[in-house]
Design an enzyme around this catalytic site. Sequence first.
Site, short mmCIF file in Angstrom:
data_model
loop_
_atom_site.label_atom_id
_atom_site.label_comp_id
_atom_site.label_asym_id
_atom_site.label_seq_id
_atom_site.Cartn_x
_atom_site.Cartn_y
_atom_site.Cartn_z
N TYR A 154 -3.54 -15.91 -63.75
CA TYR A 154 -3.26 -14.49 -63.40
C TYR A 154 -4.62 -13.90 -64.26
O TYR A 154 -5.03 -12.74 -63.61
CB TYR A 154 -2.10 -14.12 -64.09
CG TYR A 154 -1.56 -12.74 -63.78
CD1 TYR A 154 -1.13 -12.47 -62.41
CD2 TYR A 154 -1.66 -11.80 -64.69
CE1 TYR A 154 -0.69 -11.07 -62.07
CE2 TYR A 154 -1.43 -10.47 -64.57
CZ TYR A 154 -0.85 -10.06 -63.08
OH TYR A 154 -0.35 -8.78 -62.86
N LYS A 158 -7.12 -11.35 -62.14
CA LYS A 158 -7.11 -9.87 -62.71
C LYS A 158 -8.42 -9.53 -63.12
O LYS A 158 -9.16 -8.56 -62.68
CB LYS A 158 -5.87 -9.44 -63.35
CG LYS A 158 -4.83 -9.48 -62.83
CD LYS A 158 -4.70 -8.55 -61.55
CE LYS A 158 -3.37 -8.62 -61.01
NZ LYS A 158 -3.29 -7.80 -59.63
#
Length: 180
Positions: A154, A158
């Site tokens: 993640y 991002k």
Amino acid sequence: MRLKNKVAMITGAGRGIGLATALKFAGEGALLVLIDLDLETLTQASAMVADMGQEAIQFHADITAEYDVTNLVAAAESHFGRVDILVNNAGFDRPGTSKRIDAKDLGAVLGVHVIGPFLLARSVVPGMVARKYGRIINVSSVYGKIGGKGELAYSTAKAGMLGFTKSLAKELGKYAVTVN
């Protein structure tokens, strides 16, 4: 009605931030293109927008599949004539440390957070540039800047979205297309 008759395409529109964005944009007068992989929540979101008196079309699609993206953008542009605003919000997580996450899971998270937004932007940008107007909003996370313990995929995705956003903004600013 700051967005009256603007056409806004929103990914991950079935719940959470995507749904909240869709409802806010509908309240501001936008015509909506709602995209989600979960057909049930997508249909509910479309019904909520319709209950507000705004028009929405929905696409049950995989934004990491180039064929799906090409077809849904063409259909949206055919229906509304254009896409003015793209909100790249879709996302998901496969938590894990470097020892626990595998390449397949890392690729899946990168696909939704980076590849999908790239495919969508690449598909809508020509029209935005031609009209000298467009807004691309990429929803990221503080984890893209600082990382997160047990959030390797993640955080990496991002961070990739942040780099994508900055580069695309520099590329498109001269055409009055903003990317944030």
